[in-house]
Design an enzyme around this catalytic site. Structure first.
Site, PDB file in Angstrom:
ATOM      1  N   PRO A 152       0.844  -1.203   0.000  1.00 39.56           N
ATOM      2  CA  PRO A 152       0.000   0.000   0.000  1.00 39.56           C
ATOM      3  C   PRO A 152       0.877   1.251   0.000  1.00 39.56           C
ATOM      4  CG  PRO A 152      -0.109  -1.132   2.129  1.00 39.56           C
ATOM      5  CD  PRO A 152       0.629  -2.028   1.197  1.00 39.56           C
ATOM      6  N   HIS A 153       0.488   2.249  -0.771  1.00 39.78           N
ATOM      7  CA  HIS A 153       1.311   3.440  -0.884  1.00 39.78           C
ATOM      8  C   HIS A 153       0.441   4.649  -1.207  1.00 39.78           C
ATOM      9  CE1 HIS A 153       1.113   1.454  -4.834  1.00 39.78           C
ATOM     10  NE2 HIS A 153       1.069   2.667  -5.339  1.00 39.78           N
TER      11      HIS A 153
END
Length: 275
Positions: free
Chosen positions: A68-69
């Protein structure tokens, strides 16, 4: 800018708990808040940014890994950290497996190229089964963190120490599903850029030749549109990259829709990085 310089130990977590993706994203936002790099951002701000990215498509790419970013206007430097969820969590992964190893990248909105490089570097390192298993089986948070840092340092040293001989890979694709899957694979393999040309098969034009006038309408234009990808690939990775491409397209000797060529380069200068 190397991974081991961006990864903050105090944000890393062994034994992350959460029954749903949302719960896990909230806990990751809480871990991120241990860093001073977030400045005025709240935990809710980080959670909402990560959640918004997941709504565009899952960041779980298989092998029990998710990355996740988010890009945030308020940040002016990158934060990288990771967590292990021993029981796994449903993350809408491509291979339908629960995610156990979760890396998080938070960084400035303007640093697009750096963000992509970090994403590619993590996917390369974490995608190696021996490294992934070492991190997952680490008995303590310190051991988990040190395992990742050791491997990221080694990867950085290997990259900087190589004057790679490159090959030119030319890949022609007729199916759009192949195209986007190949681009995703290139990112995972650290191929940082390519030139993409909108192209056509000869069927697009054959009905304009009087001899073949009867075939007007038979050679449909949409079936003869293609994309040609040209990329520089290190010579020692060519076989690995070809194998990965055929994992997407199937055996190109037996199936239609793709063709690949690899050419030697007498000279090259510059690069085809995305930015």
């Amino acid at each position: 800018m190397e991974l081991y310089q961006l990864t903050e130990k105090k944000c890393c977590k062994l034994g992350l708990k959460g029954r749903t993706k949302e719960e896990v994203l909230r806990k990751l936002a809480e871990l991120a808040h241990k860093s001073g790099k977030l400045k005025t951002l709240s935990q809710d701000d980080v959670f909402e940014a990560l959640q918004k990215r997941e709504e565009q498509g899952s960041t779980a790419f298989g092998g029990e890994i998710a990355i996740p970013h988010a890009r945030l206007d308020e940040m002016d430097e990158f934060l990288v950290f990771f967590a292990v969820a021993p029981k796994g969590v449903e993350f809408d992964s491509l291979d339908k497996k629960k995610v156990k190893l979760i890396f998080v990248i938070l960084g400035p909105s303007s640093a697009v190229n750096e963000h992509l490089q970090i994403l590619a570097a993590i996917s390369r390192i974490a995608g190696i089964p021996a490294i992934r298993n070492e991190i997952l089986k680490a008995p303590t948070e310190t051991a988990m963190y040190e395992a990742f840092i050791r491997h990221s340092r080694a990867a950085a040293a290997e990259q900087s120490g190589k004057a790679q001989k490159m090959k030119l890979l030319i890949l022609n694709l007729y199916l759009e599903d192949f195209f986007y899957n190949v681009l995703e694979f290139f990112i995972e393999e650290g191929i940082e850029g390519a030139t993409i040309i909108e192209s056509f098969g000869m069927g697009q034009f054959i009905s304009n030749i009087p001899l073949f006038a009867d075939f007007i309408g038979f050679m449909k234009a949409d079936r003869n549109r293609s994309r040609t990808i040209m990329a520089l690939v290190p010579e020692d990775k060519i076989n690995q990259v070809l194998e990965g491409i055929e994992g997407i397209t199937g055996d190109m000797e037996k199936k239609q829709g793709a063709m690949v060529m690899v050419l030697d380069l007498a000279f090259h200068k510059g690069n085809m990085k995305m930015m």
